[in-house]
Design a protein around this motif. Structure first.
Motif, PDB file in Angstrom:
ATOM      1  N   PHE A  77       0.815  -1.209   0.000  1.00 46.51           N
ATOM      2  CA  PHE A  77       0.000   0.000   0.000  1.00 46.51           C
ATOM      3  C   PHE A  77       0.857   1.271   0.000  1.00 46.51           C
ATOM      4  O   PHE A  77       0.580   2.223  -0.746  1.00 46.51           O
ATOM      5  CB  PHE A  77      -0.933  -0.002   1.219  1.00 46.51           C
ATOM      6  CG  PHE A  77      -1.760   1.239   1.370  1.00 46.51           C
ATOM      7  CD1 PHE A  77      -2.797   1.511   0.499  1.00 46.51           C
ATOM      8  CD2 PHE A  77      -1.496   2.137   2.394  1.00 46.51           C
ATOM      9  CE1 PHE A  77      -3.565   2.661   0.635  1.00 46.51           C
ATOM     10  CE2 PHE A  77      -2.256   3.288   2.544  1.00 46.51           C
ATOM     11  CZ  PHE A  77      -3.290   3.549   1.669  1.00 46.51           C
ATOM     12  N   GLY A  84       0.299   5.107  -0.958  1.00 47.20           N
ATOM     13  CA  GLY A  84      -0.549   5.311   0.206  1.00 47.20           C
ATOM     14  C   GLY A  84       0.164   6.123   1.274  1.00 47.20           C
ATOM     15  O   GLY A  84       1.388   6.044   1.419  1.00 47.20           O
ATOM     16  N   HIS A 128      -4.597   8.725  -0.307  1.00 51.20           N
ATOM     17  CA  HIS A 128      -3.930   8.383  -1.559  1.00 51.20           C
ATOM     18  C   HIS A 128      -4.254   9.477  -2.558  1.00 51.20           C
ATOM     19  O   HIS A 128      -5.331  10.077  -2.511  1.00 51.20           O
ATOM     20  CB  HIS A 128      -4.403   7.019  -2.077  1.00 51.20           C
ATOM     21  CG  HIS A 128      -3.571   6.463  -3.187  1.00 51.20           C
ATOM     22  ND1 HIS A 128      -3.771   6.810  -4.504  1.00 51.20           N
ATOM     23  CD2 HIS A 128      -2.524   5.596  -3.175  1.00 51.20           C
ATOM     24  CE1 HIS A 128      -2.883   6.164  -5.261  1.00 51.20           C
ATOM     25  NE2 HIS A 128      -2.116   5.428  -4.476  1.00 51.20           N
ATOM     26  N   PHE A 172     -10.231   5.739   4.177  1.00 47.12           N
ATOM     27  CA  PHE A 172      -9.386   5.993   3.016  1.00 47.12           C
ATOM     28  C   PHE A 172      -9.910   7.241   2.307  1.00 47.12           C
ATOM     29  O   PHE A 172     -11.058   7.272   1.853  1.00 47.12           O
ATOM     30  CB  PHE A 172      -9.410   4.791   2.064  1.00 47.12           C
ATOM     31  CG  PHE A 172      -8.753   3.565   2.625  1.00 47.12           C
ATOM     32  CD1 PHE A 172      -7.413   3.285   2.365  1.00 47.12           C
ATOM     33  CD2 PHE A 172      -9.475   2.686   3.434  1.00 47.12           C
ATOM     34  CE1 PHE A 172      -6.808   2.151   2.899  1.00 47.12           C
ATOM     35  CE2 PHE A 172      -8.872   1.540   3.965  1.00 47.12           C
ATOM     36  CZ  PHE A 172      -7.534   1.279   3.695  1.00 47.12           C
TER      37      PHE A 172
END
Length: 363
Positions: free
Chosen positions: A126, A131, A165, A219
């Motif tokens: 990730f 990320g 992200h 997220f």
């Protein structure tokens, strides 16, 4: 809001032995991450003879707990060097010992349950795919990085773990073309996380454990469209929730290290100056009653500004000049946050400092 004590009451300087231990842990963790290969997986090489020729294989347990066997290739000097690399490269046992040393020396650890989630996402790539860890976990990393141990009120770990992200944003210079299925990583933990459904029936950028709804994985990504609807990021395998002003935190991203007693993880975090100043924008973006929940955010912002003013003032000034250059909406919100911490800690003189940096650059 009343002033929650002087800023000096919310942290203590790490002793030199702790700073040295954390520096060593960080060096080894970064070196291990840079050298990550088959030789660094937890497992063993084996050779097989097939029709008079030697072939190498590698047995290991993958991130989901399944036994895997990887075909490495026919015997060659290059393969033998790979086998030797396993003996010379940093191994989990070495990281574990250094992590324990850093912890007992006084550095701040990440709660083990949270560390497990973050490490699993790291194992699935990730962070290598762009990320970024944001929120309290980034703040803990900053403390160790800056040589301080935060007090409980400033770094209190909430039960949510926040990630960001770049998503659709093209202005953030992070590698976004590497596949890393975060959804698979979360499911492999077998902790009961399920994606939270939004009003439209799609994922809302969060994962929750139904029996423990306060433990969430969020997220987020910069908002690039007017509707701000969550969207599926195919390479990550998760929904991303767009948020306004998020791109500011995702520029000039830094590498940092978090750890618990079992090991360490190298991850991406916002630049600490941008993290601090973004907290001011978020405060200014919130309305009325929601601002009363911002005390911890304001404290984290003030603490970072206080320490960075001593250690890295130029970086804060540069980040502030960038912020105010983005337009009146940015300046208005940042000023609301800055005014709030000025009321709480008037002796710090943050407003005069930052405004003076802008004037000095224009002369």
């Amino acid at each position: 809001m009343s002033a929650p004590f002087a800023l000096e009451a919310h942290y203590t300087a790490l002793p030199m032995r702790a700073q040295a231990a954390f520096a060593q842990l960080g060096d080894v963790a970064v070196r291990a991450e840079m050298a990550r290969s088959v030789a660094l997986l937890s497992g063993s090489f084996s050779r097989r003879q097939v029709r008079g020729k030697t072939y190498w294989y590698f047995k290991h347990t993958d991130a989901s707990g399944k036994q895997r066997q990887i075909y490495v290739g026919p015997d060659s000097p290059e393969i033998r060097r790979l086998v030797e690399e396993k003996q010379s490269s940093p191994q989990p046992d070495a990281l574990r010992q250094l992590a324990k040393l850093a912890a007992v020396s006084g550095c701040q650890t990440t709660p083990s349950l949270h560390f497990r989630v973050i490490k699993r996402l790291s194992d699935y790539g990730f962070f290598r795919s762009g990320g970024v860890a944001i929120g309290s976990h980034a703040f803990i990393a900053y403390g160790n990085m800056l040589g301080v141990h935060w007090g409980g009120g400033s770094a209190a770990i909430t039960m949510d773990i926040d990630f960001a992200h770049a998503g659709r944003s093209l202005s953030v210079a992070l590698p976004a073309d590497v596949e890393a299925n975060a959804g698979d990583a979360i499911e492999s933990l077998k902790m009961g996380f399920v994606p939270l459904l939004g009003g439209s029936g799609g994922g809302a950028g969060s994962w929750v454990i139904p029996d423990t709804p306060e433990f969430t994985l969020d997220f987020v990504t910069p908002k690039t469209t007017t509707d701000g609807a969550p969207f599926k990021h195919e390479q990550l395998g998760v929904m991303l929730q767009p948020l306004p002003f998020m791109e500011y935190s995702l520029e000039d991203v830094q590498q940092a290290v978090i750890f618990d007693m079992t090991g360490a993880v190298v991850l991406n975090v916002p630049h600490p100056a941008r993290y601090a100043l973004h907290k001011l924008i978020v405060f200014g973006e919130r309305s009325g009653e929601h601002r009363t929940k911002s005390n911890k955010d304001l404290l984290q912002s003030a603490l970072l500004l206080h320490i960075l003013r001593i250690q890295r003032p130029d970086e804060v000034e540069e980040a502030w000049r960038d912020l105010v250059s983005r337009g009146p909406g940015w300046r208005k919100r940042a000023k609301l946050g800055l005014d709030a911490i000025e009321k709480l800690w008037p002796d710090e003189g943050f407003a005069d400092w930052l405004q003076g940096a802008v004037k000095a650059s224009s002369n």
